[in-house]
Scaffold this motif. Structure first.
Motif, PDB file in Angstrom:
ATOM      1  N   GLY A   1       0.779  -1.232   0.000  1.00 35.54           N
ATOM      2  CA  GLY A   1       0.000   0.000   0.000  1.00 35.54           C
ATOM      3  C   GLY A   1       0.810   1.281   0.000  1.00 35.54           C
ATOM      4  N   VAL A   2       2.136   1.182   0.042  1.00 39.89           N
ATOM      5  CA  VAL A   2       2.957   2.397   0.052  1.00 39.89           C
ATOM      6  C   VAL A   2       3.475   2.684  -1.362  1.00 39.89           C
ATOM      7  CG1 VAL A   2       4.940   3.558   1.079  1.00 39.89           C
ATOM      8  CG2 VAL A   2       3.707   1.816   2.383  1.00 39.89           C
ATOM      9  N   GLU A   3       3.111   3.847  -1.886  1.00 40.05           N
ATOM     10  CA  GLU A   3       3.562   4.219  -3.227  1.00 40.05           C
ATOM     11  C   GLU A   3       5.063   4.502  -3.230  1.00 40.05           C
ATOM     12  OE1 GLU A   3       2.112   4.613  -6.200  1.00 40.05           O
ATOM     13  OE2 GLU A   3       0.129   3.942  -5.523  1.00 40.05           O
ATOM     14  N   PRO A   4       5.771   4.076  -4.255  1.00 36.39           N
ATOM     15  CA  PRO A   4       7.191   4.427  -4.354  1.00 36.39           C
ATOM     16  C   PRO A   4       7.351   5.878  -4.785  1.00 36.39           C
ATOM     17  CG  PRO A   4       6.545   3.030  -6.201  1.00 36.39           C
ATOM     18  CD  PRO A   4       5.336   3.200  -5.343  1.00 36.39           C
TER      19      PRO A   4
ATOM     20  N   ALA B   1      10.488   9.763   4.327  1.00 34.97           N
ATOM     21  CA  ALA B   1       9.793   9.540   5.594  1.00 34.97           C
ATOM     22  C   ALA B   1      10.088   8.166   6.182  1.00 34.97           C
ATOM     23  CB  ALA B   1       8.289   9.706   5.382  1.00 34.97           C
ATOM     24  N   GLY B   2      10.766   7.321   5.411  1.00 35.50           N
ATOM     25  CA  GLY B   2      11.070   5.987   5.913  1.00 35.50           C
ATOM     26  C   GLY B   2       9.912   5.022   5.751  1.00 35.50           C
ATOM     27  N   LYS B   3       8.868   5.423   4.988  1.00 37.87           N
ATOM     28  CA  LYS B   3       7.715   4.522   4.808  1.00 37.87           C
ATOM     29  C   LYS B   3       7.986   3.506   3.704  1.00 37.87           C
ATOM     30  CE  LYS B   3       4.241   8.017   5.688  1.00 37.87           C
ATOM     31  NZ  LYS B   3       3.353   8.812   4.850  1.00 37.87           N
ATOM     32  N   TYR B   4       8.639   3.974   2.645  1.00 33.20           N
ATOM     33  CA  TYR B   4       8.921   3.067   1.523  1.00 33.20           C
ATOM     34  C   TYR B   4      10.308   2.467   1.704  1.00 33.20           C
ATOM     35  CZ  TYR B   4       9.248   1.292  -3.212  1.00 33.20           C
ATOM     36  OH  TYR B   4       9.394   0.469  -4.294  1.00 33.20           O
TER      37      TYR B   4
END
Lengths: 294, 316
Positions: B247-250, B257-260
């Motif tokens: 669910g995390v867009e590249p 942010a460290g999400k991807y």
């Protein structure tokens, strides 16, 4: 005058010696690098040639697998297919040029064949990629068109001029008496070609075929672009595979210099050298045999 | 007589070329011999018009190559007297050549000790010039139905356990895997962070030499999936869609942010501390001024990362 002669003779001899030295040193260098797989990383020749587990470690500890069988089988199958396609065409073209219509061939065919030789392989590969690969995909209704067939066709087009010109030359070199004697005995032109000319020119034709094969074996760029480079044995002429030259080209920049992966690639280069050396030996044997028969 | 003349001329040309090459060698050594004054020179380069003089050779990673090439255009304008030679050739080549001292800067996708011996790696100084984000890409026909995959689905696809898109909710089409050579930095990043270390099914995938070819192959084949750095996706291409992971867009923002998770440092290695033109160029690439351009080209600025990664050390 005498002094001038020695100077030139010395210069030419030096050039010749330099060439020999260059060839030998390339061979020595390839051995030095390529044998590392067996001496440094302790793999067996058997594993390299007959195993299909290709997973060399990209570091200096080693411990990966260096089975290059997939690449060897890929190279061989693509080259054989190319020969199968190119030889009949080349032979027919050679006979046409040398016997049937020397005049047309001198004006049109000969220059066309010579231009063929000069086309860079990247062009063949690119045309193959943009025309041949989509075409094969459409005709055979495949997932993709990258295949042994595409590689074979591209290579066939590339080696066609080599086989044709060597064969045509050897047919032209047959003494005229052979033809005249055959015609004198009442042969038709077809009989002369089939029974006299082609058999007499056989060593030359074989030489052409093997020179073509050697070129096909060493070609990297054009084939790499159309075979899909899948690390698997081909299951048919429509399946993708990989070959020696393409495998070297795609990993030589990324692999750590002197590491197991890098050295394994050098071993493949050494294998290519050995194979082309074998081809040359065969050519020499055939041509010397031809001379003796005559 | 004419013949002797021509020989003489050839000889003169030969001497000329050797002289030239030794000349460039000399000039490439000047930066190190002038190490003291180069400090002043490079600070001048980043602040005023003065510019550095000398030469610098760079080789290595083809992923970093386009960025350095772009940076050089601007760098050469402010430093007209600096001559820089840039070559790709792969991370392995870049690291090896910088350790040998054949080039001044070696570009690499991986840490030096992953591809060099410990002794060689020790001599090199790491400059992290940017962070590169890798995205899974698919042919547009797949993206009509699937826009996000879980990590497990991605692993199953790339290990060829999942063979048809309908198994993950996509159209009824066989999956065509498009990959990079096993020594590619892009591939090793994707393997480590997107596939959790799972080995791709090399015997089921088409291999392409570079990201440009991979992009083209994916765009031309229905049901194809591959992966490239975001920098290859700044030009809009309607046949290609990126795939979100869990669910995390590249995107650059998600990486900051460290999400991807699929990202890696791009390194420029110098033997010993950077000096002269090499230092000026690295300083320029790490400057805030160039950082803005960098983001426009699809690269992350290393200093803006909120997360950090350690050198994993030599491969086991």
């Amino acid at each position: 005058m005498a002094k001038k002669e020695t100077v030139w003779r010395g210069l030419i001899a030096a050039c010749g010696l330099f060439l020999i030295l260059l060839t030998v040193s390339i061979g020595v260098f390839l051995c030095y690098k390529g044998l590392g797989t067996f001496t440094l990383y302790k793999h067996s020749v058997w594993e390299f040639l007959f195993s299909s587990n290709w997973n060399p470690a990209d570091d200096f500890q080693g411990g990966g697998q260096v089975g290059a069988a997939i690449f060897i089988v890929g190279s061989v199958s693509i080259c054989l297919l190319a020969l199968l396609i190119a030889t009949p065409f080349s032979l027919a073209a050679a006979i046409f040029m040398a016997v049937i219509s020397p005049r047309v061939s001198n004006r049109l065919l000969q220059p066309a064949v010579e231009i063929f030789v000069g086309i860079p392989s990247v062009v063949y590969g690119w045309v193959g990629l943009t025309v041949l690969v989509p075409l094969i995909q459409k005709i055979f209704n495949l997932q993709y068109g990258y295949s042994v067939l595409a590689g074979g066709i591209v290579l066939a087009v590339m080696i066609f001029p080599t086989i044709t010109s060597v064969s045509a030359d050897s047919i032209r070199n047959i003494p005229l008496q052979y033809q005249e004697a055959a015609y004198g005995l009442g042969s038709t032109r077809w009989q002369v070609i089939r029974r006299v000319l082609v058999p007499a020119a056989r060593p030359g034709i074989l030489t052409g075929v093997i020179l073509g094969l050697a070129r096909a074996f060493g070609e990297a760029l054009a084939v790499a672009m159309v075979i899909g480079k899948m690390k698997a044995f081909p299951t048919g002429i429509l399946s993708p595979t990989n070959n020696l030259t393409a495998a070297i080209a795609s990993d030589m920049g990324g692999a750590a210099d002197g590491g197991e992966y890098n050295i394994a690639l050098w071993t493949m280069a050494l294998l290519l050298l050995v194979i082309s050396f074998a081809f040359i030996l065969i050519v020499r044997k055939i041509s010397s045999k031809g001379v003796r028969e005559r | 007589m004419k013949k002797y003349l021509s020989i003489l001329m050839v000889a003169a040309m030969l001497i000329g070329t050797t002289a030239c090459s030794s000349g460039t060698n000399a000039s490439s050594q000047t930066p190190s011999s002038q190490a003291g004054s180069s400090e002043a020179a490079s600070s001048a380069a980043s602040s005023s018009e003065a510019g550095v003089t000398g030469s610098c050779t760079i080789s290595g990673s083809s992923a970093l190559y386009p960025l350095v090439k772009n940076a050089l255009d601007a760098f050469k304008q402010t430093n007209p007297d600096a001559s820089v030679t840039l070559n790709a050739g792969g991370s392995g080549t870049g690291l090896k050549q910088s350790a040998d001292g054949t080039v001044d800067i070696g570009m690499s996708d991986v840490f030096a000790d992953e591809k060099l011996t410990e002794d060689q790696a020790k001599t090199l100084v790491d400059h992290k010039v940017c962070v590169i984000t890798m995205a899974p890409i698919v042919n547009a026909d797949v993206a009509e139905k699937v826009t996000s995959l879980t990590t497990q689905q991605l692993i199953d696809i790339f290990t060829a356990k999942t063979k048809n898109w309908k198994e993950v909710g996509g159209p009824d089409e066989p999956i065509t895997l498009v990959t990079r050579p096993s020594t590619s930095g892009t591939r090793s990043l994707f393997k480590s962070y997107a596939l959790n270390g799972a080995e791709e099914a090399s015997n089921k995938s088409l291999e392409t030499d570079d990201s440009g070819t991979l992009l083209q192959t994916v765009s031309q084949h229905k049901g194809a999936i591959g992966y490239v750095a975001l920098s290859y996706l700044i030009q809009p291409n309607e046949n290609i869609k990126t795939m979100a992971i869990d669910g995390v867009e590249p995107t650059l923002e998600n990486t900051y942010a460290g999400k991807y998770k699929v990202w890696g440092y791009e390194h420029m290695y110098t033997k010993g501390d950077a000096a002269g033109v090499a230092k000026a160029l690295i300083d320029y690439m790490q400057s805030d001024e160039y950082g803005k351009i960098m983001e426009g080209l699809g690269y992350n600025v290393a200093s803006k990362m909120t997360v950090e990664r350690q050198d994993p050390g030599p491969k086991k």
